[in-house]
Enzyme design. Structure first.
Site, PDB file in Angstrom:
ATOM      1  N   HIS A  69       0.570  -1.222   0.143  1.00 11.95           N
ATOM      2  CA  HIS A  69      -0.138   0.063  -0.004  1.00 11.95           C
ATOM      3  C   HIS A  69       0.600   1.040   0.052  1.00 11.95           C
ATOM      4  CE1 HIS A  69      -3.509   2.465   1.152  1.00 11.95           C
ATOM      5  NE2 HIS A  69      -2.862   3.061   1.642  1.00 11.95           N
ATOM      6  N   GLU A  70       1.571   1.576   1.111  1.00 14.91           N
ATOM      7  CA  GLU A  70       2.618   2.479   1.132  1.00 14.91           C
ATOM      8  C   GLU A  70       3.080   2.671   0.340  1.00 14.91           C
ATOM      9  OE1 GLU A  70       2.026   4.521   2.754  1.00 14.91           O
ATOM     10  OE2 GLU A  70       1.292   3.654   4.536  1.00 14.91           O
ATOM     11  N   HIS A  73       1.976   4.329  -2.986  1.00 14.82           N
ATOM     12  CA  HIS A  73       1.842   6.215  -3.037  1.00 14.82           C
ATOM     13  C   HIS A  73       3.856   6.490  -3.305  1.00 14.82           C
ATOM     14  CE1 HIS A  73      -1.828   7.136  -0.738  1.00 14.82           C
ATOM     15  NE2 HIS A  73      -1.308   6.420   0.122  1.00 14.82           N
ATOM     16  N   GLU A  98      -5.262   7.968  -3.313  1.00 13.21           N
ATOM     17  CA  GLU A  98      -5.285   6.706  -2.457  1.00 13.21           C
ATOM     18  C   GLU A  98      -5.439   4.886  -3.582  1.00 13.21           C
ATOM     19  OE1 GLU A  98      -4.199   5.624  -0.214  1.00 13.21           O
ATOM     20  OE2 GLU A  98      -3.831   7.735   1.551  1.00 13.21           O
TER      21      GLU A  98
END
Length: 247
Positions: A69-70, A73, A98
């Protein structure tokens, strides 16, 4: 940011959070790529700050989800190309910001991806399909409850930042009553008197009436995955399109 329609059962943020809310986060060393002179870009740098335990190498699947997930980003910040740095990567439109992170969670749930790096620490055997199926099945079991929770968070965010004076919104009694009503009306888990989860939920401070985008972005991520990547998440052409048109 620990959530979404996920890979065939659909990644929803893990039960306890949004994915970002577990002590791991993206820190931008130099924010998004931007045009420096007319002919060049100043390249960004990004780093992931993680608090993984287990000697740093043996991760639970929930931690792998957080990492991916990170990393979504980070990829967004590293690969974004805009004329102005304050519109680059994670500084882009909040409704979309997101999407890359939610999308990368699909990769962390796909056995074709997991078996390329998830090896037994003693036998060096790739993770068995039956375990991947069990992990994804366990996540899907509570996906509806997680969505309820995310909707509750989004509504709470709207109520906290609805334009009323802080003195009217932020009194302890007013907030306590609001949290009780929200949890009882939007989730299947009744509020427990004496608890105050808002004090550990830091996302509202940065999203400020924009937390709905967490759930909204799931729709974009699901659309991209199922239409472009599900058939072969490791396809180079699909990856190049992802880089060119999304990141």
């Amino acid at each position: 940011g620990q959530a979404e329609a996920r890979p065939d059962g659909e990644p929803e943020a893990l039960n306890e959070r949004p994915l970002d809310d577990v002590g791991d986060d993206l820190a931008e060393g130099r924010p998004g790529a931007r045009r420096a002179p007319e002919s060049a870009y100043e390249l960004p740098s990004s780093l992931l700050v993680c608090n993984f335990d287990n000697n740093g190498t043996l991760l639970h699947h929930s931690q792998v989800l957080t990492l991916f997930h990170e990393f979504g980003h980070a990829l967004h910040s590293l690969l974004s190309r805009t004329e102005y740095q304050h519109l680059s990567g994670t500084r882009g439109e909040l409704d979309f910001v997101e999407t890359p992170s939610q999308l990368l969670e699909y990769f962390a749930c796909d056995p074709r991806v997991l078996q390329r790096f998830a090896f037994h620490h003693e036998t060096n055997e790739p993770i068995p399909l039956r375990i991947v199926d069990a992990l994804n099945g366990a996540r899907r079991r509570f996906v509806a409850m997680d969505l309820q929770q995310q909707i509750m968070f989004a509504v709470c965010d709207q109520l906290l930042f609805d334009g009323r004076p802080a003195t009217e919104v932020a009194s302890q009694a007013a907030v306590s009553d609001m949290l009780t009503n929200l949890q009882n009306n939007y989730t299947e888990v009744p509020h427990v008197d004496g608890t105050f989860w808002l004090t550990r939920f830091s996302h509202f401070a940065s999203y400020s009436a924009g937390y709905y985008s967490y759930t909204y972005s799931r729709a974009f991520a699901a659309d991209i995955w199922h239409n472009c990547l599900k058939q072969d998440p490791l396809d180079r052409r699909a990856g190049e399109q992802l880089r060119e048109h999304v990141f």
